[in-house]
Motif scaffolding. Structure first.
Motif, PDB file in Angstrom:
ATOM      1  N   VAL A   4       0.861  -1.182   0.000  1.00 34.71           N
ATOM      2  CA  VAL A   4       0.000   0.000   0.000  1.00 34.71           C
ATOM      3  C   VAL A   4       0.896   1.230   0.000  1.00 34.71           C
ATOM      4  N   ILE A   5       0.604   2.168  -0.881  1.00 36.21           N
ATOM      5  CA  ILE A   5       1.429   3.366  -1.064  1.00 36.21           C
ATOM      6  C   ILE A   5       0.574   4.597  -0.821  1.00 36.21           C
ATOM      7  N   ALA A   6       1.096   5.550  -0.095  1.00 35.06           N
ATOM      8  CA  ALA A   6       0.389   6.813   0.126  1.00 35.06           C
ATOM      9  C   ALA A   6       1.399   7.894   0.434  1.00 35.06           C
ATOM     10  N   GLY A   7       0.948   9.146   0.419  1.00 43.18           N
ATOM     11  CA  GLY A   7       1.840  10.264   0.659  1.00 43.18           C
ATOM     12  C   GLY A   7       1.795  10.714   2.096  1.00 43.18           C
ATOM     13  N   ASP A   8       2.785  11.472   2.466  1.00 46.93           N
ATOM     14  CA  ASP A   8       2.830  12.074   3.783  1.00 46.93           C
ATOM     15  C   ASP A   8       1.703  13.077   3.915  1.00 46.93           C
ATOM     16  N   ALA A   9       1.120  13.173   5.112  1.00 44.45           N
ATOM     17  CA  ALA A   9       0.004  14.092   5.324  1.00 44.45           C
ATOM     18  C   ALA A   9       0.402  15.546   5.079  1.00 44.45           C
ATOM     19  N   ARG A  10       1.708  15.823   5.101  1.00 40.64           N
ATOM     20  CA  ARG A  10       2.153  17.199   4.879  1.00 40.64           C
ATOM     21  C   ARG A  10       2.044  17.602   3.418  1.00 40.64           C
ATOM     22  N   ILE A  11       1.921  16.599   2.491  1.00 39.15           N
ATOM     23  CA  ILE A  11       1.905  16.964   1.082  1.00 39.15           C
ATOM     24  C   ILE A  11       0.694  16.426   0.346  1.00 39.15           C
ATOM     25  N   ASN A  12      -0.319  15.961   1.090  1.00 40.37           N
ATOM     26  CA  ASN A  12      -1.556  15.602   0.412  1.00 40.37           C
ATOM     27  C   ASN A  12      -2.745  15.843   1.322  1.00 40.37           C
ATOM     28  N   THR A  13      -3.933  15.575   0.837  1.00 38.67           N
ATOM     29  CA  THR A  13      -5.137  15.870   1.592  1.00 38.67           C
ATOM     30  C   THR A  13      -5.931  14.609   1.889  1.00 38.67           C
ATOM     31  N   LEU A  14      -5.244  13.510   2.060  1.00 35.38           N
ATOM     32  CA  LEU A  14      -5.929  12.261   2.389  1.00 35.38           C
ATOM     33  C   LEU A  14      -6.261  12.194   3.873  1.00 35.38           C
ATOM     34  N   GLY A  15      -6.407  13.323   4.508  1.00 31.39           N
ATOM     35  CA  GLY A  15      -6.609  13.313   5.939  1.00 31.39           C
ATOM     36  C   GLY A  15      -5.263  13.110   6.616  1.00 31.39           C
ATOM     37  N   GLU A  16      -5.242  13.117   7.938  1.00 36.53           N
ATOM     38  CA  GLU A  16      -3.977  12.948   8.644  1.00 36.53           C
ATOM     39  C   GLU A  16      -3.644  11.459   8.735  1.00 36.53           C
ATOM     40  N   ILE A  17      -3.384  10.851   7.576  1.00 32.57           N
ATOM     41  CA  ILE A  17      -3.155   9.419   7.513  1.00 32.57           C
ATOM     42  C   ILE A  17      -1.981   9.013   8.391  1.00 32.57           C
ATOM     43  N   PHE A  18      -0.942   9.799   8.406  1.00 32.19           N
ATOM     44  CA  PHE A  18       0.270   9.385   9.095  1.00 32.19           C
ATOM     45  C   PHE A  18       0.524  10.189  10.359  1.00 32.19           C
ATOM     46  N   LEU A  19      -0.506  10.750  10.891  1.00 31.11           N
ATOM     47  CA  LEU A  19      -0.392  11.477  12.140  1.00 31.11           C
ATOM     48  C   LEU A  19      -1.510  11.010  13.068  1.00 31.11           C
ATOM     49  N   GLY A  20      -1.185  10.807  14.340  1.00 30.16           N
ATOM     50  CA  GLY A  20      -2.215  10.468  15.288  1.00 30.16           C
ATOM     51  C   GLY A  20      -2.752   9.062  15.120  1.00 30.16           C
ATOM     52  N   SER A  21      -4.062   8.914  15.327  1.00 28.47           N
ATOM     53  CA  SER A  21      -4.648   7.587  15.446  1.00 28.47           C
ATOM     54  C   SER A  21      -4.761   6.849  14.123  1.00 28.47           C
ATOM     55  N   THR A  22      -4.787   7.550  12.986  1.00 29.70           N
ATOM     56  CA  THR A  22      -4.988   6.862  11.720  1.00 29.70           C
ATOM     57  C   THR A  22      -3.788   6.009  11.342  1.00 29.70           C
ATOM     58  N   VAL A  23      -2.582   6.499  11.571  1.00 30.39           N
ATOM     59  CA  VAL A  23      -1.405   5.675  11.279  1.00 30.39           C
ATOM     60  C   VAL A  23      -1.398   4.440  12.161  1.00 30.39           C
ATOM     61  N   GLU A  24      -1.835   4.584  13.397  1.00 31.37           N
ATOM     62  CA  GLU A  24      -1.905   3.428  14.284  1.00 31.37           C
ATOM     63  C   GLU A  24      -2.902   2.413  13.753  1.00 31.37           C
ATOM     64  N   GLN A  25      -4.041   2.900  13.269  1.00 35.77           N
ATOM     65  CA  GLN A  25      -5.047   1.994  12.724  1.00 35.77           C
ATOM     66  C   GLN A  25      -4.526   1.246  11.508  1.00 35.77           C
ATOM     67  N   LEU A  26      -3.875   1.961  10.606  1.00 39.57           N
ATOM     68  CA  LEU A  26      -3.330   1.314   9.416  1.00 39.57           C
ATOM     69  C   LEU A  26      -2.200   0.357   9.775  1.00 39.57           C
ATOM     70  N   ALA A  27      -1.296   0.797  10.621  1.00 39.06           N
ATOM     71  CA  ALA A  27      -0.145  -0.033  10.970  1.00 39.06           C
ATOM     72  C   ALA A  27      -0.561  -1.293  11.708  1.00 39.06           C
ATOM     73  N   ARG A  28      -1.570  -1.187  12.554  1.00 42.07           N
ATOM     74  CA  ARG A  28      -2.007  -2.344  13.320  1.00 42.07           C
ATOM     75  C   ARG A  28      -2.840  -3.309  12.490  1.00 42.07           C
ATOM     76  N   ASN A  29      -3.487  -2.822  11.436  1.00 46.00           N
ATOM     77  CA  ASN A  29      -4.451  -3.648  10.726  1.00 46.00           C
ATOM     78  C   ASN A  29      -4.059  -4.033   9.316  1.00 46.00           C
ATOM     79  N   LEU A  30      -3.147  -3.298   8.703  1.00 45.90           N
ATOM     80  CA  LEU A  30      -2.711  -3.667   7.366  1.00 45.90           C
ATOM     81  C   LEU A  30      -1.820  -4.905   7.427  1.00 45.90           C
ATOM     82  N   VAL A  31      -2.158  -5.908   6.660  1.00 45.01           N
ATOM     83  CA  VAL A  31      -1.285  -7.071   6.517  1.00 45.01           C
ATOM     84  C   VAL A  31      -0.116  -6.710   5.608  1.00 45.01           C
ATOM     85  N   GLN A  32      -0.386  -5.861   4.632  1.00 47.21           N
ATOM     86  CA  GLN A  32       0.623  -5.466   3.653  1.00 47.21           C
ATOM     87  C   GLN A  32       1.557  -4.396   4.227  1.00 47.21           C
TER      88      GLN A  32
END
Length: 302
Positions: free
Chosen positions: A113-141
């Motif tokens: 899975v590929i995505a950009g840093d939250a500082r350079i896109n508008t996908l929400g704060e994917i890599f800040l706070g609780s969302t990165v934890e959710q992805l990191a804990r649940n993504l198998v990939q």
């Protein structure tokens, strides 16, 4: 170990993007990796709801406007990838960004899975706070966070290690995905920070008396990994006294690292590092791209 190593490359990639210019960096890296691996690239756009006046007008217009927007997006993607030489598809989803990424990754059997840093896109704060934890804990990939322009293939890859199974998986994953790159196994050991700023660049360990023992431990760690002989020849070892959240970013910057590969495990210090406020500091501080690799163990598994 030098038998049974995995040399398979990803066949399906998932890129999370809002299709704007702010996502150009992860898009270019995704294109480069898809071409390098001859992989199927799926672009996922998540619609969280109207964010600006123009989007409010489109939302009020209903399904017809949404259909037109999707048609325009598919037309632009067809132009972008004309003659790419590998298959490309575009998907749309609604709702929470992290949930949509997790669902799409599982549905498509994506291997990265590929995505950009939250500082350079508008996908929400994917890599800040609780969302990165959710992805990191649940993504198998593995999750690739792209920060830099994709000027060249990844050539210098940093793999911080605490000698845990998670960091072993990180090294094996880095070796499998990028067999031609130089891999740097980097261990941060406990020591006082006095005088750290005065140590010479490129020699963070500062001639510590523990250097030989640390190098031996790192070599034993490498020997415990399942790696091809030609990959082992490309592995360098380095260490530094201090704290990972400070020295990981500093080392990557001073040594021209293109990619940092971090192992995550429910019970390892590395996960505790990257799932708390210090972890946020590491992710914010790293200027290079970052690959997060999880062992797949969940809290309920323990």
């Amino acid at each position: 170990m030098n038998e049974g190593f995995d040399t398979s490359l990803p066949r399906k990639l998932l890129l999370a993007t809002d299709l704007s210019a702010r996502c150009d960096r992860p898009l270019e890296r995704a294109k480069a990796l898809a071409a390098q691996w001859n992989a199927h690239l799926t672009l996922l756009t998540v619609r969280e709801g109207p964010q600006v006046p123009a989007e409010v007008v489109q939302w009020l217009a209903g399904a017809e406007a949404s259909t037109e927007a999707e048609f325009a997006a598919r037309r632009d993607i067809a132009r972008e990838f004309e003659g790419a030489g590998y298959p490309v598809s575009l998907q749309f989803a609604d709702g929470d960004v992290a949930d949509a990424i997790l669902a799409a990754a599982a549905r498509s059997d994506s291997e990265l899975v590929i995505a950009g840093d939250a500082r350079i896109n508008t996908l929400g704060e994917i890599f800040l706070g609780s969302t990165v934890e959710q992805l990191a804990r649940n993504l198998v990939q593995p999750l690739l966070v792209v920060r830099q322009r994709a000027r060249t293939p990844y050539a210098r890859i940093l793999v911080p290690t605490d000698f845990s199974p998670a960091s072993r998986l990180a090294l094996e994953t880095a070796a499998r995905l990028f067999p031609d790159a130089q891999l740097i196994v980097f261990h941060v050991h406990e020591a006082g920070l006095d005088g750290l700023a005065d140590q010479p660049r490129g020699s963070l360990d500062g001639g510590s008396a523990n250097t030989s023992a640390i190098r031996l431990r790192c070599q034993q760690f490498i020997d415990s990994c399942t790696l091809a002989p030609q990959v082992r020849a490309r592995i360098a070892i380095d260490s530094a006294p201090g704290t990972p959240e400070l020295l990981t970013a500093r080392y990557a910057l001073e040594h021209g690292v293109d990619l940092a590969v971090l192992g995550l495990h429910a019970q390892s210090g590395m996960l505790r590092l990257f799932m708390d406020s210090k972890g946020e500091q590491v992710l914010r501080g790293l200027d290079c791209d970052t690959l997060l690799v999880s062992t797949g163990e969940r809290d309920e598994d323990r």
